[in-house]
Design a protein around this motif. Structure first.
Motif, PDB file in Angstrom:
ATOM      1  N   ARG A  31      -4.664 -31.675  -3.176  1.00 47.51           N
ATOM      2  CA  ARG A  31      -5.965 -31.945  -3.455  1.00 47.51           C
ATOM      3  C   ARG A  31      -7.030 -31.737  -2.212  1.00 47.51           C
ATOM      4  O   ARG A  31      -8.299 -31.487  -2.502  1.00 47.51           O
ATOM      5  CB  ARG A  31      -6.087 -33.501  -3.791  1.00 47.51           C
ATOM      6  CG  ARG A  31      -7.278 -33.947  -4.299  1.00 47.51           C
ATOM      7  CD  ARG A  31      -7.131 -35.459  -4.712  1.00 47.51           C
ATOM      8  NE  ARG A  31      -6.465 -35.593  -5.896  1.00 47.51           N
ATOM      9  CZ  ARG A  31      -5.770 -36.675  -6.442  1.00 47.51           C
ATOM     10  NH1 ARG A  31      -5.746 -37.845  -5.590  1.00 47.51           N
ATOM     11  NH2 ARG A  31      -5.034 -36.722  -7.488  1.00 47.51           N
ATOM     12  N   GLU A  53      -9.569 -28.700  -1.852  1.00 48.68           N
ATOM     13  CA  GLU A  53     -10.610 -28.173  -2.955  1.00 48.68           C
ATOM     14  C   GLU A  53     -11.982 -27.996  -2.163  1.00 48.68           C
ATOM     15  O   GLU A  53     -12.775 -27.318  -2.635  1.00 48.68           O
ATOM     16  CB  GLU A  53     -10.683 -29.404  -3.623  1.00 48.68           C
ATOM     17  CG  GLU A  53      -9.734 -29.581  -4.800  1.00 48.68           C
ATOM     18  CD  GLU A  53      -9.991 -30.583  -5.646  1.00 48.68           C
ATOM     19  OE1 GLU A  53     -10.940 -31.499  -5.815  1.00 48.68           O
ATOM     20  OE2 GLU A  53      -9.096 -30.778  -6.958  1.00 48.68           O
ATOM     21  N   SER A  54     -12.142 -28.666  -1.007  1.00 49.50           N
ATOM     22  CA  SER A  54     -13.191 -28.352  -0.139  1.00 49.50           C
ATOM     23  C   SER A  54     -13.366 -26.875   0.608  1.00 49.50           C
ATOM     24  O   SER A  54     -14.180 -26.647   1.270  1.00 49.50           O
ATOM     25  CB  SER A  54     -13.652 -29.514   0.788  1.00 49.50           C
ATOM     26  OG  SER A  54     -12.275 -29.827   1.785  1.00 49.50           O
ATOM     27  N   THR A  81     -15.463 -22.000  -3.377  1.00 45.05           N
ATOM     28  CA  THR A  81     -14.721 -22.817  -3.000  1.00 45.05           C
ATOM     29  C   THR A  81     -13.528 -23.085  -3.615  1.00 45.05           C
ATOM     30  O   THR A  81     -13.300 -22.693  -4.660  1.00 45.05           O
ATOM     31  CB  THR A  81     -15.490 -24.403  -2.856  1.00 45.05           C
ATOM     32  OG1 THR A  81     -15.535 -24.669  -4.122  1.00 45.05           O
ATOM     33  CG2 THR A  81     -16.552 -24.278  -1.988  1.00 45.05           C
ATOM     34  N   PRO A 135      -5.387 -27.614 -13.751  1.00 48.47           N
ATOM     35  CA  PRO A 135      -5.336 -28.156 -12.516  1.00 48.47           C
ATOM     36  C   PRO A 135      -4.453 -29.230 -12.312  1.00 48.47           C
ATOM     37  O   PRO A 135      -4.336 -30.374 -13.226  1.00 48.47           O
ATOM     38  CB  PRO A 135      -6.782 -28.359 -12.159  1.00 48.47           C
ATOM     39  CG  PRO A 135      -7.660 -27.503 -13.141  1.00 48.47           C
ATOM     40  CD  PRO A 135      -6.899 -27.629 -14.576  1.00 48.47           C
ATOM     41  N   LYS A 168     -12.371 -25.614  -5.135  1.00 46.41           N
ATOM     42  CA  LYS A 168     -12.644 -26.399  -5.966  1.00 46.41           C
ATOM     43  C   LYS A 168     -13.462 -25.261  -7.354  1.00 46.41           C
ATOM     44  O   LYS A 168     -12.993 -25.446  -8.759  1.00 46.41           O
ATOM     45  CB  LYS A 168     -13.633 -27.518  -5.893  1.00 46.41           C
ATOM     46  CG  LYS A 168     -13.980 -28.427  -7.066  1.00 46.41           C
ATOM     47  CD  LYS A 168     -12.868 -28.842  -7.718  1.00 46.41           C
ATOM     48  CE  LYS A 168     -13.303 -29.931  -8.716  1.00 46.41           C
ATOM     49  NZ  LYS A 168     -14.211 -29.789  -9.693  1.00 46.41           N
ATOM     50  N   PRO A 175      -4.110 -31.270  -9.122  1.00 45.82           N
ATOM     51  CA  PRO A 175      -4.092 -31.501  -7.761  1.00 45.82           C
ATOM     52  C   PRO A 175      -3.232 -32.743  -7.578  1.00 45.82           C
ATOM     53  O   PRO A 175      -3.140 -33.596  -8.202  1.00 45.82           O
ATOM     54  CB  PRO A 175      -5.688 -32.147  -7.668  1.00 45.82           C
ATOM     55  CG  PRO A 175      -5.893 -32.376  -8.996  1.00 45.82           C
ATOM     56  CD  PRO A 175      -5.452 -31.498 -10.031  1.00 45.82           C
ATOM     57  N   LYS A 206      -9.644 -22.952 -14.669  1.00 45.59           N
ATOM     58  CA  LYS A 206      -9.542 -23.945 -15.770  1.00 45.59           C
ATOM     59  C   LYS A 206     -10.432 -23.256 -16.927  1.00 45.59           C
ATOM     60  O   LYS A 206     -10.188 -23.596 -18.314  1.00 45.59           O
ATOM     61  CB  LYS A 206     -10.132 -25.201 -15.423  1.00 45.59           C
ATOM     62  CG  LYS A 206     -10.240 -26.245 -16.407  1.00 45.59           C
ATOM     63  CD  LYS A 206     -10.830 -27.439 -15.967  1.00 45.59           C
ATOM     64  CE  LYS A 206     -10.818 -28.843 -16.991  1.00 45.59           C
ATOM     65  NZ  LYS A 206     -11.395 -29.776 -16.216  1.00 45.59           N
ATOM     66  N   VAL A 228     -10.572 -23.303  -8.851  1.00 47.80           N
ATOM     67  CA  VAL A 228      -9.836 -23.947  -9.633  1.00 47.80           C
ATOM     68  C   VAL A 228     -10.557 -24.043 -11.083  1.00 47.80           C
ATOM     69  O   VAL A 228      -9.958 -23.926 -12.302  1.00 47.80           O
ATOM     70  CB  VAL A 228      -9.338 -25.286  -9.174  1.00 47.80           C
ATOM     71  CG1 VAL A 228      -8.800 -26.236 -10.159  1.00 47.80           C
ATOM     72  CG2 VAL A 228      -8.392 -25.075  -8.078  1.00 47.80           C
ATOM     73  N   ASP A 229     -11.980 -24.662 -11.020  1.00 43.82           N
ATOM     74  CA  ASP A 229     -12.604 -24.685 -12.121  1.00 43.82           C
ATOM     75  C   ASP A 229     -12.789 -23.264 -12.899  1.00 43.82           C
ATOM     76  O   ASP A 229     -12.791 -23.183 -14.109  1.00 43.82           O
ATOM     77  CB  ASP A 229     -14.171 -24.992 -11.798  1.00 43.82           C
ATOM     78  CG  ASP A 229     -14.169 -26.579 -11.310  1.00 43.82           C
ATOM     79  OD1 ASP A 229     -13.148 -27.072 -11.566  1.00 43.82           O
ATOM     80  OD2 ASP A 229     -15.265 -27.057 -10.803  1.00 43.82           O
TER      81      ASP A 229
END
Length: 631
Positions: A94, A97-98, A127, A142, A129, A144, A136, A132-133
């Motif tokens: 997790r 993500e940043s 990023t 996802p 995140k 995390p 998705k 991952v989006d």
């Protein structure tokens, strides 16, 4: 069950260990696994990954999109942006993500540029995140996980990052529904003889399974199959085992990727306890493995040993093979039984040191100046590597010439489960014996096969130079003797073509007549056999002309197959369709359609299938379909 998994992380970050855990855990439960290792050429840090497939029956290829991605670092999410599809589970820490693409210094600039263009075009942030989006949006799921917290709950000693590969593997196995006991057994095997390490990692496995269960990630329990004895080995392992079984006594090498692994495995030959008979002989005769100062020394040292009657070989890759050219020419002129295992990688020059390629075929057929016979063979799966290595030693000694055994990097670094190793499948004849003579005609022309009696240094008296020679070995430039010796040497190829079994030259898989006839060699064999089954499900018949020997070339058989084919598609991992060129040279038949890949990554079942269907349906009007899968 048919599960495809990609495990990625930094080079040197435990990706191989993670892959090994997954492979062994599934093997313990009776399943079959197949995988390919893709790694960067830097020592540590840049992105590497293993692509695995698990099935009840024996897998022969890999597929995209994968079912599970395990990201052991942030870069893996970026690198495998396009490898997801509906239902792909994305396991990552997790805290990643940043992470911003701009700070991903270990991603190559060209790769980072393409990733940025993809995310920008889809209007996602640069990023993890955002990546991952994006995944998705393509159907990915996802997952995390707080890696540090899970490891901390296991009370494992040392930094949490040390156990990320174990955690990622355990979560993957839990998601797949594999019983925890098999994962624990895999840990014991991977870290054998290290009790404390085993204990720490077992606690991490327990914590991972506990987290997966508590958070609804654990899959439906997977049935356990009957466990059978199998050998989990790579192509490098296979070639080394085959050489040991074939009576090897000296291996020379200079370190080079991906050939070095074979020689280091040979240095540990006593570990192969299943080769008991050979092991007992080794105790008397021994296998000497020598790391020389360069490839020139490697190829000439191997020849010196071969001239004493010992079975010898050397192993190298493209740049090293270039340096061996003159030495191989010497073996051709002086009829030295030499085996060179050529591990192909992307070229030219340093090229792609750790990536796949099949661009050395024409080089192998023509290496060394002038004309001289050599036998050139290729392996297409791990099992073939074993027996082809044995046969190569037999061929070299029988026909007294260089034998070049081609193994592509993809195959060298493929992990497969070989069900059995048959020690009697390839017979190893006794070393040739000679009668000592003061007038030894080492290059006697009195032979119908082209094969003269083998001379042994230290026993027989004869002359050797790099020059043309008479029957005793004396230098000559006589025109008639030159013609006679040339004909004698090349007569061996006719003899070999008659003596070597047809199935060791070329094989036709599938029906005699088909809608599509594939032509290939090397590691594309498995993927194409799977594609043939896929096409059959869609009502399209296909067969495969699989080439194993390129010199001497089985022209008549190849011509017979291709002349009655409807649509011929050549499939190779090079840019020039080199096997198709060899076919045209030897049969006069041109292959008009090709599926080629030269980006250094392994071919996958899905991309070959799509390209073949596009060609067959007429959707593609191109003569060449270029494949591009792989991070």
């Amino acid at each position: 069950m048919d599960l495809n998994v990609a495990i990625g992380g930094p080079q040197g970050g435990g990706i191989d260990t993670s892959s090994n855990m997954i492979n062994r855990a599934f093997a313990e439960a009776g399943y079959n696994v197949f995988g390919v290792r893709e790694y960067h050429s830097n020592i540590k840090g840049r992105h590497s990954y293993n692509h695995l497939r698990v099935k009840e029956d024996r897998p022969r290829s890999l597929k995209y999109p994968v079912d599970i991605i395990v990201a052991l670092d942030a870069d893996t999410i970026f690198e495998h942006l396009e490898d997801v599809g509906p239902g792909t589970k994305i396991i990552y820490d997790r805290s990643f993500e940043s992470s911003d693409l701009a700070q991903a210094r270990m991603i190559m600039r060209d790769t980072a540029r393409r990733i940025k263009e993809t995310l920008d075009a889809a209007k996602f942030p640069n990023t993890v995140k955002g990546a991952v989006d994006y995944m998705k949006s393509r159907g990915g799921i996802p997952m995390p996980i707080p890696f540090n917290d899970v490891v901390a709950s296991a009370n494992a000693e040392g930094p949490a990052a040390r156990y990320f590969n174990t955690l990622g593997s355990a979560v993957t196995l839990s998601i797949a529904g594999l019983d925890q006991k098999f994962t624990v057994e895999a840990i014991k095997q991977v870290f054998s003889n290290k009790e404390k390490v085993v204990a720490e990692n077992v606690r991490v496995v327990e914590a991972a399974y506990r987290y997966a269960n508590e958070n609804g990630l654990a899959g439906k329990p997977l049935k356990t199959l009957q466990k059978k004895q199998r050998f989990l080995i790579t192509g490098n392992d296979g070639s080394a085992i085959g050489k040991l079984m074939g009576g090897l006594r000296l291996q020379t090498y200079y370190p080079i990727t991906p050939a070095s692994d074979e020689s280091t495995i040979l240095e540990e030959h006593e570990e192969y306890s299943f080769v008991e008979a050979e092991k007992n002989r080794l105790k008397r005769g021994g296998v000497v493995v020598v790391q020389t100062e360069d490839e020139i020394s490697a190829v000439t040292m191997a020849q010196g040993a071969a001239l004493t009657g010992a079975r010898t070989s050397t192993a190298t890759s493209g740049p090293g093979f270039s340096l061996m050219a003159e030495g191989i020419g010497f073996a051709g002129m002086d009829e030295v039984p030499l085996v060179v295992t050529l591990y192909q990688r992307g070229g030219p020059s340093t090229g792609l040191p750790t990536r796949n390629g099949q661009s050395d075929l024409l080089f192998a057929l023509n290496t060394g100046h002038g004309e001289f016979p050599r036998i050139v063979i290729s392996s297409g799966d791990v099992e073939e590597c074993i027996y082809d290595a044995m046969k190569a030693l037999n061929y070299a000694q029988r026909y007294q010439l260089p034998v070049l055994h081609l193994i592509d990097k993809n195959l060298a670094n493929s992990t497969d489960m070989v069900p059995d190793i048959d020690l009697k499948r390839v017979q190893v004849p006794q070393t040739l014996k000679t009668v000592p003579s003061q007038d030894f005609h080492r290059y006697s022309l009195k032979t119908e096969t082209g094969i003269s009696e083998m001379g042994i240094l230290g026993k027989d008296i004869f002359w050797m130079t790099g020059d043309e020679h008479d029957e005793l070995g004396h230098v000559t430039e006589d025109t008639e003797m030159r013609d006679s010796q040339m004909r004698k040497r090349f007569k061996k190829l006719e003899t070999a073509l008659q003596e070597i079994p047809a199935n060791d030259q070329a094989v036709l898989y599938g029906p005699d007549k088909a809608d599509i006839t594939f032509v290939t060699w090397g590691s594309q064999k498995g993927p194409i056999l799977d594609v043939m089954e896929d096409l059959k499900q869609e009502g399209i018949s296909a067969n495969l002309l699989y080439l194993k020997m390129f010199m001497p070339f089985p022209s008549e058989f190849v011509k017979k197959v291709l002349e009655k084919a409807k649509l011929v598609i050549d499939v190779e991992s090079n840019m020039l369709a080199q096997a198709a060129m060899v076919i045209k040279l030897n049969t006069g038949i041109s292959i008009e359609k090709s599926i080629l890949k030269y980006n250094g990554r392994h071919m996958t079942e899905d991309e070959i299938l799509k390209a073949a269907k596009d060609i067959y349906s007429g959707k593609s009007k191109n003569e060449i379909e270029v494949l591009q899968n792989g991070a």
